[in-house]
Scaffold this active site. Sequence first.
Site, PDB file in Angstrom:
ATOM      1  N   CYS A 197     -10.074   5.614 -19.725  1.00  0.00           N
ATOM      2  CA  CYS A 197      -8.517   5.941 -19.441  1.00  0.00           C
ATOM      3  C   CYS A 197      -9.170   5.537 -21.426  1.00  0.00           C
ATOM      4  O   CYS A 197      -9.811   5.600 -22.022  1.00  0.00           O
ATOM      5  CB  CYS A 197      -7.786   4.225 -19.069  1.00  0.00           C
ATOM      6  SG  CYS A 197      -8.452   2.918 -20.763  1.00  0.00           S
ATOM      7  N   HIS A 254      -4.175   0.969 -19.149  1.00  0.00           N
ATOM      8  CA  HIS A 254      -4.818   0.358 -18.148  1.00  0.00           C
ATOM      9  C   HIS A 254      -4.831  -0.026 -16.938  1.00  0.00           C
ATOM     10  O   HIS A 254      -5.362   0.836 -16.068  1.00  0.00           O
ATOM     11  CB  HIS A 254      -5.830  -0.149 -19.020  1.00  0.00           C
ATOM     12  CG  HIS A 254      -6.963  -1.023 -18.722  1.00  0.00           C
ATOM     13  ND1 HIS A 254      -8.483   0.070 -18.543  1.00  0.00           N
ATOM     14  CD2 HIS A 254      -7.160  -1.435 -17.462  1.00  0.00           C
ATOM     15  CE1 HIS A 254      -9.229  -0.891 -17.765  1.00  0.00           C
ATOM     16  NE2 HIS A 254      -9.187  -1.767 -17.083  1.00  0.00           N
ATOM     17  N   GLN A 299       9.733  -3.867  10.474  1.00  0.00           N
ATOM     18  CA  GLN A 299       9.344  -5.053  10.071  1.00  0.00           C
ATOM     19  C   GLN A 299       9.343  -5.864  11.423  1.00  0.00           C
ATOM     20  O   GLN A 299       8.492  -5.204  12.146  1.00  0.00           O
ATOM     21  CB  GLN A 299      11.335  -5.793   9.767  1.00  0.00           C
ATOM     22  CG  GLN A 299      11.420  -5.418   8.722  1.00  0.00           C
ATOM     23  CD  GLN A 299      10.944  -5.681   7.348  1.00  0.00           C
ATOM     24  OE1 GLN A 299       9.930  -6.531   8.041  1.00  0.00           O
ATOM     25  NE2 GLN A 299      11.561  -5.774   6.952  1.00  0.00           N
ATOM     26  N   CYS A 359      -9.548   1.945 -22.976  1.00  0.00           N
ATOM     27  CA  CYS A 359     -11.595   2.022 -22.857  1.00  0.00           C
ATOM     28  C   CYS A 359     -12.202   3.262 -23.893  1.00  0.00           C
ATOM     29  O   CYS A 359     -12.788   2.059 -24.064  1.00  0.00           O
ATOM     30  CB  CYS A 359     -11.751   1.524 -21.155  1.00  0.00           C
ATOM     31  SG  CYS A 359     -11.239   0.418 -20.576  1.00  0.00           S
ATOM     32  N   GLY A 368      17.388  -3.499  -1.153  1.00  0.00           N
ATOM     33  CA  GLY A 368      17.722  -4.793   0.032  1.00  0.00           C
ATOM     34  C   GLY A 368      17.169  -6.298  -0.252  1.00  0.00           C
ATOM     35  O   GLY A 368      16.943  -7.388  -0.303  1.00  0.00           O
ATOM     36  N   CYS A 376     -14.888   2.203 -17.184  1.00  0.00           N
ATOM     37  CA  CYS A 376     -13.234   3.505 -16.959  1.00  0.00           C
ATOM     38  C   CYS A 376     -13.173   4.699 -18.041  1.00  0.00           C
ATOM     39  O   CYS A 376     -13.719   4.341 -19.916  1.00  0.00           O
ATOM     40  CB  CYS A 376     -12.202   2.442 -17.314  1.00  0.00           C
ATOM     41  SG  CYS A 376     -10.969   2.813 -17.215  1.00  0.00           S
ATOM     42  N   ASP A 412      17.693  -2.843   4.598  1.00  0.00           N
ATOM     43  CA  ASP A 412      16.703  -3.624   5.993  1.00  0.00           C
ATOM     44  C   ASP A 412      16.602  -4.952   5.572  1.00  0.00           C
ATOM     45  O   ASP A 412      17.114  -5.890   4.273  1.00  0.00           O
ATOM     46  CB  ASP A 412      15.075  -3.245   6.032  1.00  0.00           C
ATOM     47  CG  ASP A 412      14.089  -3.566   4.953  1.00  0.00           C
ATOM     48  OD1 ASP A 412      14.665  -3.454   4.191  1.00  0.00           O
ATOM     49  OD2 ASP A 412      13.319  -3.943   5.296  1.00  0.00           O
ATOM     50  N   ASP A 446      13.574   2.591  -3.226  1.00  0.00           N
ATOM     51  CA  ASP A 446      14.274   1.480  -2.248  1.00  0.00           C
ATOM     52  C   ASP A 446      15.247   1.041  -2.212  1.00  0.00           C
ATOM     53  O   ASP A 446      15.999   2.031  -2.513  1.00  0.00           O
ATOM     54  CB  ASP A 446      13.050   0.076  -3.065  1.00  0.00           C
ATOM     55  CG  ASP A 446      13.980  -1.006  -4.146  1.00  0.00           C
ATOM     56  OD1 ASP A 446      15.149  -0.061  -4.340  1.00  0.00           O
ATOM     57  OD2 ASP A 446      13.378  -1.773  -4.478  1.00  0.00           O
ATOM     58  N   SER A 447      15.628   0.765  -0.667  1.00  0.00           N
ATOM     59  CA  SER A 447      17.087   0.307  -0.103  1.00  0.00           C
ATOM     60  C   SER A 447      18.241  -0.644  -1.768  1.00  0.00           C
ATOM     61  O   SER A 447      19.233  -0.117  -1.066  1.00  0.00           O
ATOM     62  CB  SER A 447      17.076   0.016   0.970  1.00  0.00           C
ATOM     63  OG  SER A 447      16.727  -1.196   1.302  1.00  0.00           O
ATOM     64  N   ASP A 478       3.363   0.818  -2.976  1.00  0.00           N
ATOM     65  CA  ASP A 478       3.557   0.720  -4.407  1.00  0.00           C
ATOM     66  C   ASP A 478       3.400  -0.898  -4.827  1.00  0.00           C
ATOM     67  O   ASP A 478       2.948  -1.586  -3.958  1.00  0.00           O
ATOM     68  CB  ASP A 478       5.558   0.610  -3.992  1.00  0.00           C
ATOM     69  CG  ASP A 478       6.105  -0.096  -3.922  1.00  0.00           C
ATOM     70  OD1 ASP A 478       6.144  -1.084  -2.562  1.00  0.00           O
ATOM     71  OD2 ASP A 478       6.381  -0.812  -4.535  1.00  0.00           O
ATOM     72  N   GLY A 492       7.980  -5.934   4.670  1.00  0.00           N
ATOM     73  CA  GLY A 492       7.588  -8.120   5.311  1.00  0.00           C
ATOM     74  C   GLY A 492       6.943  -7.810   5.182  1.00  0.00           C
ATOM     75  O   GLY A 492       6.302  -9.337   5.035  1.00  0.00           O
TER      76      GLY A 492
END
Lengths: 386, 386
Positions: free
Chosen positions: B318, B347, B201, B321, B96, B316, B147, B93-94, B278, B228
């Site tokens: 994983c 998990h 934005q 689990c 900001g 699941c 931003d 990310d920037s 993300d 935003g």
Amino acid sequence: MAAGFGFCVTHRDGLARRGVIDTPHGPVDTPVFMPVGTRATVKGVLPRDLAEMGARIVLGNTYHLYLRPGDALVARHGGLHRFMGWDGPTLTDSGGYQVFSLGDRCRLSEAGAEFRSHLDGSTHLLTPESAADIQARLGADVAMVLDECTAFPATPDVAARSLERTARWAARARARHLAIAAGETDVVPSTPGQAQFGIVQGGVHDDLRRASAEATIAVGFEGYAIGGLSVGEPVDVMYDVVEHTAPRLPADRPRYLMGTGMPDDLVESVARGIDLFDCVLPTRNARNGQLFTRRGPLSIKNARYAEDPRPVDPDCGCPVCRRHSRAYLRYLFVAGEMNAAALNTLHNLHFYLDTMRRIRKAIEFGTFGTFKREFLETYSRRNLND
Amino acid sequence: MAAGFGFCVTHRDGLARRGVIDTPHGPVDTPVFMPVGTRATVKGVLPRDLAEMGARIVLGNTYHLYLRPGDALVARHGGLHRFMGWDGPTLTDSGGYQVFSLGDRCRLSEAGAEFRSHLDGSTHLLTPESAADIQARLGADVAMVLDECTAFPATPDVAARSLERTARWAARARARHLAIAAGETDVVPSTPGQAQFGIVQGGVHDDLRRASAEATIAVGFEGYAIGGLSVGEPVDVMYDVVEHTAPRLPADRPRYLMGTGMPDDLVESVARGIDLFDCVLPTRNARNGQLFTRRGPLSIKNARYAEDPRPVDPDCGCPVCRRHSRAYLRYLFVAGEMNAAALNTLHNLHFYLDTMRRIRKAIEFGTFGTFKREFLETYSRRNLND
């Protein structure tokens, strides 16, 4: 011998022994280091990581697991192995050491040790019999007898009284263990074929150690531990006690040096006939930023590593050393990231387990003497950056 | 397009897109969820675990890495990938958002954002140009423009002024990014071919979002983010903004919804044409004991799980689990063991990545509508044990 448990020595090199312990959860090549999983988990590494780095047997702590989540709960969930998701062999201590060191207002009597829980202040009595019951429910492959851990320094008189009680407790613990195995109690063992080891005490007094060894052997166990060391005595004193005690233990049973030690302690003790080790050093020191290398430990938080692009130990093939620089590990530690503890633990345990692997190979090849000399020439006990 | 970066849509199903982003560190199948590795490490999991569970691209935070260990140090150690031991694609990310939320006494001007470090109180100025420089040195595959993250709620007037500045900053950031790539600056990029995404934005105001999208597209980037959101607005409002904004972004460029969200948010947003996500939820909530399942999240510390032998999510696959019970995970969490965070994180990330895998498959098969309906019918946003 308990069914499912056995030990045979496959190679000898001086007093050093290369062997195999058979347990209900599979074989263990010795000499072996057991990572400490105090509360049914080895802090910082998951069971899969342990298996991948070659750990074969893991330790759990009776005192902690008895208080939380409770041995009855662990038993309802299939025993320690299933509960913690580790299908290899395990060993539980008797809880005695923690009762004395962590339990509040511990009161010792012939019956056992009364203490208050460090968690909620509740009062408990741990006896040789209840320690056997708890461990049967936890279901480790190897259980330990409840012993009184003699403080260092101790007068011969104090040490003597302590070991006489330890001997009486050993007989009671053994009787209870055999009764459980024979189905003569209402305790359902989580692991049929669990073995039980006796513990030799006696402080640093050779005559007392001999007497304790004789008394413990007279009771008869699947294996024998040397307890009451690594409690503050100089290492040379510890090596002396090991040197004189190990040969007195039955040659056909595994010998376990409890709570030891630094990497060079492992080498020195194998040279004196020890087969099993456990110690919190690789895991606890990892969390404090001390990393072990073939040249000695280093403190990763030291500013000198801020720009160091090298792996922790250039001779190490562990996943941490293959992928990460000292600069990165120092940064993570200084930033307080939890993955610092995870990576440091992975490396340190790998170092310990790799050291044991090299020891076993050297004994197989009959080159343990050379290995030991070269290891000790290279390895410094002091931090490299001190 | 930056050399080494590309995007193609391979399947469409309604507005949902299945595609592949090519980066200097390899391809990324979209729609994709990016685990957040704020400080060059994803808390609780190691790079190998990330790769094994199918993570393809990891996020790092410019603000944190700029302050410690510093982008210059990261560059000297080969860039973010080599520094953190992750050889797959990355995005930064920037900075900001963190400047505004973590920086002390942040003062905004046309030049940029002046702030004091939360670590040592030192004063710093982050500008559109310096954010590009720092990210070039960090060397992620994708950099973001600086931003101004509009607070929610914001009046149309405040939001309008904010997005005008964001548009001016976007042009400056792009100019600097291109100059770095062309070798016209003294910044040596750690990853040649780094892409740069613009950020739309405009708060929750449709006309402002449209204006921001147009202005950002006019500058021209390899991809476009919707910023935003997930800042406190109701989810329906968020879905509305995404629904109206995504179609205005170029069809041949990836669309990234920043900082979102809960599992159902991912499904709803893919349905509206989003390709990248993300969010700290799977990792942060894992450390707080919230575990995601197909029926909804659960709070593992709840006493009802003390004896529950089932895996967290019976559906699941994983490693957690497959190996551990809810009873064990609850015990570890209550005992404060660090491995509780590690297992919970493993998990939750697996759940998020698996959800994205199922989304991609559904789009490939043209069954995304059915998948979405069934997912939302089964999934509850509220804790199952509330």
